[in-house]
Design a protein around this motif. Structure first.
Motif, PDB file in Angstrom:
ATOM      1  N   ARG A  96       0.830  -1.213   0.000  1.00  0.00           N
ATOM      2  CA  ARG A  96       0.000   0.000   0.000  1.00  0.00           C
ATOM      3  C   ARG A  96       0.860   1.257   0.000  1.00  0.00           C
ATOM      4  O   ARG A  96       0.613   2.210  -0.741  1.00  0.00           O
ATOM      5  CB  ARG A  96      -0.897  -0.001   1.237  1.00  0.00           C
ATOM      6  N   SER A  97       1.878   1.248   0.843  1.00  0.00           N
ATOM      7  CA  SER A  97       2.752   2.421   0.947  1.00  0.00           C
ATOM      8  C   SER A  97       3.492   2.670  -0.361  1.00  0.00           C
ATOM      9  O   SER A  97       3.553   3.812  -0.850  1.00  0.00           O
ATOM     10  CB  SER A  97       3.745   2.212   2.083  1.00  0.00           C
ATOM     11  N   VAL A  98       4.042   1.613  -0.948  1.00  0.00           N
ATOM     12  CA  VAL A  98       4.792   1.757  -2.194  1.00  0.00           C
ATOM     13  C   VAL A  98       3.868   2.205  -3.329  1.00  0.00           C
ATOM     14  O   VAL A  98       4.213   3.099  -4.123  1.00  0.00           O
ATOM     15  CB  VAL A  98       5.489   0.429  -2.546  1.00  0.00           C
ATOM     16  N   LEU A  99       2.686   1.609  -3.423  1.00  0.00           N
ATOM     17  CA  LEU A  99       1.762   1.988  -4.490  1.00  0.00           C
ATOM     18  C   LEU A  99       1.300   3.430  -4.335  1.00  0.00           C
ATOM     19  O   LEU A  99       1.105   4.144  -5.335  1.00  0.00           O
ATOM     20  CB  LEU A  99       0.559   1.039  -4.487  1.00  0.00           C
ATOM     21  N   ALA A 100       1.117   3.906  -3.100  1.00  0.00           N
ATOM     22  CA  ALA A 100       0.754   5.301  -2.886  1.00  0.00           C
ATOM     23  C   ALA A 100       1.878   6.231  -3.336  1.00  0.00           C
ATOM     24  O   ALA A 100       1.624   7.296  -3.936  1.00  0.00           O
ATOM     25  CB  ALA A 100       0.419   5.534  -1.411  1.00  0.00           C
ATOM     26  N   GLN A 101       3.130   5.837  -3.083  1.00  0.00           N
ATOM     27  CA  GLN A 101       4.267   6.641  -3.547  1.00  0.00           C
ATOM     28  C   GLN A 101       4.340   6.652  -5.074  1.00  0.00           C
ATOM     29  O   GLN A 101       4.606   7.696  -5.675  1.00  0.00           O
ATOM     30  CB  GLN A 101       5.564   6.080  -2.974  1.00  0.00           C
ATOM     31  N   ILE A 102       4.132   5.490  -5.679  1.00  0.00           N
ATOM     32  CA  ILE A 102       4.124   5.419  -7.144  1.00  0.00           C
ATOM     33  C   ILE A 102       3.043   6.325  -7.706  1.00  0.00           C
ATOM     34  O   ILE A 102       3.256   7.109  -8.645  1.00  0.00           O
ATOM     35  CB  ILE A 102       3.902   3.969  -7.608  1.00  0.00           C
ATOM     36  N   ASP A 103       1.853   6.237  -7.117  1.00  0.00           N
ATOM     37  CA  ASP A 103       0.701   7.015  -7.574  1.00  0.00           C
ATOM     38  C   ASP A 103       0.988   8.510  -7.518  1.00  0.00           C
ATOM     39  O   ASP A 103       0.631   9.267  -8.428  1.00  0.00           O
ATOM     40  CB  ASP A 103      -0.490   6.655  -6.689  1.00  0.00           C
ATOM     41  N   ALA A 104       1.665   8.962  -6.460  1.00  0.00           N
ATOM     42  CA  ALA A 104       1.943  10.382  -6.296  1.00  0.00           C
ATOM     43  C   ALA A 104       2.994  10.882  -7.271  1.00  0.00           C
ATOM     44  O   ALA A 104       2.959  12.044  -7.697  1.00  0.00           O
ATOM     45  CB  ALA A 104       2.390  10.653  -4.855  1.00  0.00           C
ATOM     46  N   LEU A 119      -3.056 -10.766  -2.879  1.00  0.00           N
ATOM     47  CA  LEU A 119      -3.710  -9.652  -2.217  1.00  0.00           C
ATOM     48  C   LEU A 119      -4.755  -9.013  -3.124  1.00  0.00           C
ATOM     49  O   LEU A 119      -4.561  -8.906  -4.331  1.00  0.00           O
ATOM     50  CB  LEU A 119      -2.677  -8.608  -1.782  1.00  0.00           C
ATOM     51  N   MET A 120      -5.849  -8.567  -2.519  1.00  0.00           N
ATOM     52  CA  MET A 120      -6.966  -8.009  -3.283  1.00  0.00           C
ATOM     53  C   MET A 120      -6.616  -6.606  -3.792  1.00  0.00           C
ATOM     54  O   MET A 120      -6.134  -5.759  -3.030  1.00  0.00           O
ATOM     55  CB  MET A 120      -8.201  -7.950  -2.401  1.00  0.00           C
ATOM     56  N   PRO A 121      -6.873  -6.317  -5.063  1.00  0.00           N
ATOM     57  CA  PRO A 121      -6.546  -4.994  -5.598  1.00  0.00           C
ATOM     58  C   PRO A 121      -7.310  -3.867  -4.903  1.00  0.00           C
ATOM     59  O   PRO A 121      -6.780  -2.761  -4.753  1.00  0.00           O
ATOM     60  CB  PRO A 121      -6.912  -5.113  -7.077  1.00  0.00           C
ATOM     61  N   THR A 122      -8.547  -4.101  -4.464  1.00  0.00           N
ATOM     62  CA  THR A 122      -9.283  -3.050  -3.752  1.00  0.00           C
ATOM     63  C   THR A 122      -8.549  -2.648  -2.482  1.00  0.00           C
ATOM     64  O   THR A 122      -8.484  -1.457  -2.130  1.00  0.00           O
ATOM     65  CB  THR A 122     -10.706  -3.534  -3.420  1.00  0.00           C
ATOM     66  N   GLU A 123      -7.968  -3.628  -1.792  1.00  0.00           N
ATOM     67  CA  GLU A 123      -7.197  -3.328  -0.581  1.00  0.00           C
ATOM     68  C   GLU A 123      -5.917  -2.584  -0.924  1.00  0.00           C
ATOM     69  O   GLU A 123      -5.492  -1.678  -0.201  1.00  0.00           O
ATOM     70  CB  GLU A 123      -6.871  -4.625   0.164  1.00  0.00           C
ATOM     71  N   ARG A 126      -6.288   1.346  -1.838  1.00  0.00           N
ATOM     72  CA  ARG A 126      -7.051   2.129  -0.850  1.00  0.00           C
ATOM     73  C   ARG A 126      -6.538   3.552  -0.682  1.00  0.00           C
ATOM     74  O   ARG A 126      -7.329   4.511  -0.600  1.00  0.00           O
ATOM     75  CB  ARG A 126      -7.023   1.414   0.506  1.00  0.00           C
ATOM     76  N   ASP A 127      -5.218   3.746  -0.639  1.00  0.00           N
ATOM     77  CA  ASP A 127      -4.645   5.055  -0.318  1.00  0.00           C
ATOM     78  C   ASP A 127      -4.208   5.838  -1.554  1.00  0.00           C
ATOM     79  O   ASP A 127      -3.529   6.866  -1.431  1.00  0.00           O
ATOM     80  CB  ASP A 127      -3.447   4.876   0.614  1.00  0.00           C
ATOM     81  N   GLY A 154      -9.615  -3.729  -9.047  1.00  0.00           N
ATOM     82  CA  GLY A 154     -10.307  -3.475  -7.795  1.00  0.00           C
ATOM     83  C   GLY A 154     -11.608  -2.745  -8.059  1.00  0.00           C
ATOM     84  O   GLY A 154     -11.995  -2.508  -9.217  1.00  0.00           O
ATOM     85  N   LYS A 155     -12.281  -2.343  -6.979  1.00  0.00           N
ATOM     86  CA  LYS A 155     -13.580  -1.678  -7.131  1.00  0.00           C
ATOM     87  C   LYS A 155     -13.462  -0.354  -7.878  1.00  0.00           C
ATOM     88  O   LYS A 155     -14.418   0.087  -8.526  1.00  0.00           O
ATOM     89  CB  LYS A 155     -14.200  -1.459  -5.752  1.00  0.00           C
ATOM     90  N   LYS A 156     -12.310   0.272  -7.804  1.00  0.00           N
ATOM     91  CA  LYS A 156     -12.145   1.577  -8.448  1.00  0.00           C
ATOM     92  C   LYS A 156     -11.383   1.505  -9.765  1.00  0.00           C
ATOM     93  O   LYS A 156     -11.138   2.528 -10.398  1.00  0.00           O
ATOM     94  CB  LYS A 156     -11.441   2.543  -7.481  1.00  0.00           C
ATOM     95  N   THR A 157     -10.974   0.299 -10.178  1.00  0.00           N
ATOM     96  CA  THR A 157     -10.265   0.137 -11.458  1.00  0.00           C
ATOM     97  C   THR A 157     -11.267   0.208 -12.599  1.00  0.00           C
ATOM     98  O   THR A 157     -12.321  -0.433 -12.549  1.00  0.00           O
ATOM     99  CB  THR A 157      -9.537  -1.209 -11.508  1.00  0.00           C
ATOM    100  N   THR A 158     -10.954   0.959 -13.639  1.00  0.00           N
ATOM    101  CA  THR A 158     -11.860   1.035 -14.788  1.00  0.00           C
ATOM    102  C   THR A 158     -11.590  -0.111 -15.758  1.00  0.00           C
ATOM    103  O   THR A 158     -10.457  -0.580 -15.886  1.00  0.00           O
ATOM    104  CB  THR A 158     -11.685   2.365 -15.544  1.00  0.00           C
TER     105      THR A 158
END
Length: 494
Positions: A96-104, A119-123, A126-127, A154-158
């Motif tokens: 989660r932490s790494v993906l949030a950094q990538i996203d930013a 691991l579930m993509p929705t989880e 999350r951040d 995940g739930k928010k993936t298009t």
């Protein structure tokens, strides 16, 4: 299909490094961020094995290898990348932490895939501020050879992101399977974990050892599964009546008390030691990288065999390889005719499968080099799979090979070709096979082909679009001197 020009791999271990190798060999510039002190050495070893495997896998023209670079920060690694693959250890908070950094740090339009195996993509998303472009991209090791990637949103993936990822994966020789619903461990690992649990019970209960279990797999259903999946295999087992009859006959066995699949074995110290000792006895005489090379060579052989299946149209993973090769031929840089010298058509490294009992490249592999070079020449003038499917092709009617020097394992070889006087309906070439390290001439090949209509079963002139490409080549080479060995018969010295 959209292509990837720049990629980033966050984590360069067994999975992340193999992702990087797949990207690099597809011509994609790739940056890696991995704080491991030996990340560059490990990546070098993975890339060496991947290049060796590709040298055995295909003679289609691979693009110029992408540029590999290592970044000192995650932000620098992902900047400008169009596909970012996260492959850090399987810990939810860390990912989660790494993906949030990538996203930013990444371009908002960049695709972000996670190599998680469960691991579930929705989880995971999350951040993230742009969670719609994040998805699970779960590959199978070795990533540079095995083509499957499970794509799980995940739930928010298009859906458009998943479709885009699938299209981009096809350009690097992989197939993205979009999973309908997110579920822990997805599809492949669900099946593998069930099998793994049962295997552990068989070892714990002393039914067999690790080597026996592996042999049962690789000498039976493992071979079937390499070319047909579970359901297609069982459909055949049902005979002419098919799957319905199979299920009616054997469905009740699912309730028999055979399995311990739902009873998890206790991996205590004694069982761990038993499995480790049996595994050491089975494979401990070989090093890790040696086992990787053996695995890759075996997989290449299976993929090549499957590519020849279904009367040359390809079957299973072999069909994916054939499609990838067609893409490579289509996107390969076009060779420009140079009237001052022959065309360089093929570069290949001698794999172990080409070596005979004397330790040299066996005779028919020389001819294979020339056949692959001829294929490159035909592709150059437009005689591709579409042209052949439409009912036209060139057939070999005569050839002459001279074997002049030996090639050995790992030698880098290349083929040059000169077009001899031809009218298009007759296509006459002369080729030379060289060792790249010292330009030693290993073999020559004179080749006469006739253009045919498969529908009419007779020789006919090539179609205009082929002749437009072939004629300039014939004219360009008309000024070259006739090769000394052209026109020789068997045993003729002068």
């Amino acid at each position: 299909m959209g292509t990837i020009r720049r990629a980033a791999c966050i984590g360069g271990g067994i999975i992340g490094g193999a992702w990087a190798a797949r990207f690099l060999l597809a011509g994609i510039d790739t940056r890696i961020f991995d704080p491991h002190p030996e990340a560059q050495r490990l990546m070098s070893e993975v890339l060496t094995n991947a290049k060796r495997a590709y040298g055995m896998l295909t003679s289609a023209p691979l693009p110029t290898q992408g540029t590999l670079s290592f970044s000192d920060s995650l932000d620098n690694a992902v900047r400008g990348a169009e596909w970012i693959q996260e492959s850090v250890p399987e810990k939810l908070d860390l990912k989660r932490s790494v993906l949030a950094q990538i996203d930013a740090a990444a371009d908002p339009k960049a695709l972000i895939g996670s190599s998680t195996s469960g691991l579930m993509p929705t989880e995971l998303q999350r951040d993230m501020k742009h969670p719609e472009r994040m998805f699970v991209a779960h590959p199978y090791n070795p990533v540079y050879l095995l083509p499957l990637v499970e794509l799980v949103g995940g739930k928010k993936t298009t859906r458009a992101v998943l479709d885009d990822a699938k299209a981009k994966l096809a350009t690097i020789g992989m197939t993205g399977m979009i999973i309908n619903k997110e579920i822990e461990a997805f599809v492949g690992d669900r099946l593998l974990e069930a099998f793994w649990r049962e295997a552990l019970w068989l070892i714990k209960d002393d039914i067999c050892d690790t080597e026996t279990l592996d042999n049962v797999m690789r000498y039976s259903f493992g071979l079937r599964w390499a070319q047909m999946g579970l359901f297609e295999t069982y459909r055949i087992a049902g005979g002419e009546a098919g799957m319905r009859d199979f299920l009616s006959k054997y469905g009740s066995s699912l309730s028999w008390p055979w399995t311990k699949l739902t009873d998890v074995v206790d991996l205590d110290a004694d069982l761990v030691e038993k499995i480790a000792a049996q595994s050491d006895a089975q494979s401990g005489q070989r090093g890790f990288r040696e086992l990787e090379r053996i695995r890759d060579q075996n997989l290449v052989g299976i993929l090549q065999a499957l590519k020849a299946g279904d009367e040359g149209r390809g079957w299973g993973a072999g069909k994916l390889l054939a499609d990838f090769e067609a893409h490579l031929w289509k996107t390969a840089p076009k060779v420009q005719a140079n009237p001052s010298k022959p065309l360089k058509l093929l570069e290949v490294n001698v794999p172990s499968a080409w070596i005979d009992y004397n330790g040299h490249m066996t005779e028919y592999r020389y001819t294979q080099c020339f056949a692959d070079a001829s294929e490159a020449l035909l592709q150059m003038i437009g005689v591709d799979t579409g042209y052949v499917k439409a009912g036209h092709s060139y057939y070999t009617v005569e050839s002459h090979v001279r074997l002049l020097a030996e090639a050995k394992l790992g030698d880098a070889l290349y083929v040059k070709a000169q077009l001899l006087p031809s009218d298009g309906k007759k296509f006459h070439t002369f080729m030379w096979l060289y060792r790249a390290s010292d330009d030693t001439l290993l073999s020559t090949y004179e080749h006469l082909l006739l253009h045919v209509s498969s529908k009419e079963s007779r020789s006919v002139p090539p179609l205009p679009e082929v002749m437009r490409k072939l004629k300039p080549l014939i004219e360009a080479h008309a000024v070259l001197s006739l090769p000394d060995a052209a026109g020789r018969s068997v045993g003729q010295r002068k």
